[in-house]
Design an enzyme around this catalytic site. Structure first.
Site, PDB file in Angstrom:
ATOM      1  N   LYS A  61     -11.485 -19.105  15.193  1.00 12.01           N
ATOM      2  CA  LYS A  61     -10.306 -19.487  14.624  1.00 12.01           C
ATOM      3  C   LYS A  61      -9.363 -18.121  14.751  1.00 12.01           C
ATOM      4  CE  LYS A  61      -7.512 -22.139  11.025  1.00 12.01           C
ATOM      5  NZ  LYS A  61      -7.698 -22.823   9.963  1.00 12.01           N
ATOM      6  N   SER A 121      -5.328 -27.164   9.422  1.00  6.99           N
ATOM      7  CA  SER A 121      -4.946 -25.919  10.396  1.00  6.99           C
ATOM      8  C   SER A 121      -6.149 -25.426  11.442  1.00  6.99           C
ATOM      9  CB  SER A 121      -4.513 -24.813   9.788  1.00  6.99           C
ATOM     10  OG  SER A 121      -5.629 -24.266   9.046  1.00  6.99           O
ATOM     11  N   SER A 170      -8.028 -27.667   6.036  1.00  6.56           N
ATOM     12  CA  SER A 170      -8.055 -27.477   7.342  1.00  6.56           C
ATOM     13  C   SER A 170      -9.109 -27.689   8.093  1.00  6.56           C
ATOM     14  CB  SER A 170      -7.586 -26.302   7.337  1.00  6.56           C
ATOM     15  OG  SER A 170      -6.149 -25.914   6.827  1.00  6.56           O
TER      16      SER A 170
END
Length: 485
Positions: A82, A157, A181
């Site tokens: 990520k 996210s 997330s």
């Protein structure tokens, strides 16, 4: 073992087994997944940055690993990191135009651990700016689109990681979770995702533990793959502010995926703590469906009151506003930030030290009450989301940021409380809508530091109601045309 024409249809553990058997090489796997990412990324927004040269070099270097290292469960498997997490020598933008030129000089400990496990990152996955939102969109890449319907958001996210896994651009991916997330995009994209216990995965050396809300963990298409990736990520590092107690000597999370969970007592609720939130009937249907499946497997499922009060919303908002300021941005670059990011940071600056201390104290008190209230239960079952996946434009930032923030709060009302408690929680993909075939996840929450029970139970659910065949359409699809900008 025989290898299918499309290696991306294999699980991560199957890919590693193919490498050990000599049916595939790490270089072949990396080239295959890079080609698939090249074909799909423009349409679905999985990656901010792809790193083909570095990935192929890393794959070639695995030839030098010793025999013992080559037996690691995920040896030779492509993955992705990520874009909130530092990777040495690779642009790490945190989803922000203000950090387009940012290239870290050191890896996050989690990235080091992934490399040590023999996995190979092919790039940095899409994330909202600074991870502030429960959807994935930014001014660097644009939105992450739902693989089941690209008109819908992939959630956030960790939306880019979820898209990459669901489409087979990588078999497993690194993600993080500060208010849902990992679980939110797992629900939206039909994946199994684990939010580990606080302190299970180190956030160092650069990660800031301002609130204790954020943790890093895995997204995968199978429980066993996620457990193996958690084994690779887990473990404290010197100086970490939180340490989750390790598994007993010789045990692994992957090993627990192959164990029976026994008969469990499961508490359930479907009313979020936040006031004024109406839970979508499809989300309730998914929760009822999971409840019935759990009972059919011999578990006791009981209704319980919501263990949190509405006051936790104010505590979380104050803490989140302060946490949004951890990224240092000079005055000139502040104008590059998106409206919702600026709104969070402007609010964070209004939170006094006294209010911040009160928010942290309030979260801790609420957490203690909730853990005590559910102590008689092995697991707690909730909907993962209060609504079905929303259209990409639903979270548009061109209007009043408060409208956007209220929509986010309602969407993710079930997830953030367990970032406050630090308990492990997973999303399990057991339910798809009848008409459109959109996944709707449910969340299982474990006792503090008890990922093992969640993994064993989730593996039992996967065996009872396998979801692997659901991915056949996604994994066999030809590359679509890129959407109009």
């Amino acid at each position: 073992m025989s290898t299918p024409t499309d290696p991306h249809a294999l699980t991560a553990l199957e890919q590693a087994a193919a490498v050990r058997a000599g049916d595939l090489t790490p270089e072949e796997l990396v080239r295959h997944h890079l080609a698939r990412a090249e074909a799909f990324d423009e349409s679905f927004g999985a990656f901010v940055t792809r790193t083909p040269e570095a990935a192929l070099s890393a794959a070639a270097a695995l030839r030098e690993r010793s025999g013992a290292e080559r037996t690691a469960p995920l040896f030779g498997v492509p993955t992705a990191v990520k874009d909130l997490t530092d990777t040495a020598g690779v642009a790490t933008t945190y989803g922000s135009k203000a950090f387009l030129a940012h290239v870290p000089s050191a890896d996050a400990h989690s990235v080091t651990r992934l490399r040590a496990a023999g996995t190979i990152s092919i790039g940095k996955t899409n994330t909202p700016e600074f991870g502030c939102c429960c959807y994935t969109d930014n001014d660097v890449k644009g939105p992450a689109r739902n693989p089941w319907d690209p008109a819908l958001s992939a959630g956030g996210s960790s939306g880019g990681s979820a898209v990459a896994v669901a489409l087979g651009l990588v078999p497993v991916a690194h993600a993080s979770d500060g208010g849902g997330s990992i679980r939110i995009p797992a629900s939206a994209c039909g994946l199994f995702g684990i939010k580990p216990s606080r302190g299970r995965v180190s956030s160092g050396p650069a990660g800031a533990e301002v609130t204790g809300l954020s943790v890093q963990g895995p997204l995968a298409r199978s429980v066993r793959d996620a457990a193996a990736l958690l084994d690779a990520l887990a473990g404290p590092e010197p100086g970490d502010p939180h340490w989750a107690p390790p598994l007993p000597e010789g045990e692994t999370f992957l090993g627990h995926a192959d164990r029976s969970p026994g008969r469990l007592r499961i508490g359930r609720y479907a009313t979020p703590a936040a006031e004024g939130v109406t839970v979508d009937p499809e989300c309730v249907a998914a929760w009822e469906h999971a409840s019935a499946l759990l009972e059919s497997l011999g578990h006791t499922v009981e209704d319980i009151p919501t263990p949190f009060g509405p006051e936790i919303s104010d505590h979380f908002v104050s803490a989140w506003g302060v946490q949004s300021l951890r990224y240092a941005v000079d005055a000139d670059s502040e104008a590059l930030l998106r409206p919702v990011t600026r709104a969070w940071r402007e609010y964070g600056r209004t939170v006094s030290g006294e209010r911040f201390a009160a928010a942290i104290t309030g979260m801790q008190r609420a957490s203690r009450r909730a853990v005590r209230a559910t102590a008689a239960y092995d697991v707690v079952l909730t909907p993962t989301l209060a609504t079905v996946p929303r259209p990409v434009e639903y979270f548009d930032e061109s209007g009043d940021p408060l409208v956007n923030l209220h929509r986010q709060s309602a969407f993710s009302a079930f997830t953030s409380p367990y970032n406050m408690t630090g308990q492990p929680a997973v999303n399990v993909p057991l339910y798809w809508t009848a008409g459109e075939g959109i996944p709707i996840g449910v969340s299982l929450v474990g006792r503090p530091a008890d990922e093992a029970t969640l993994i064993a139970l989730s593996a039992q659910l996967e065996e009872a109601l396998p979801w692997r065949d659901r991915y056949a359409r996604l994994l066999s699809a030809a590359a679509p045309a890129a959407p109009a900008r």
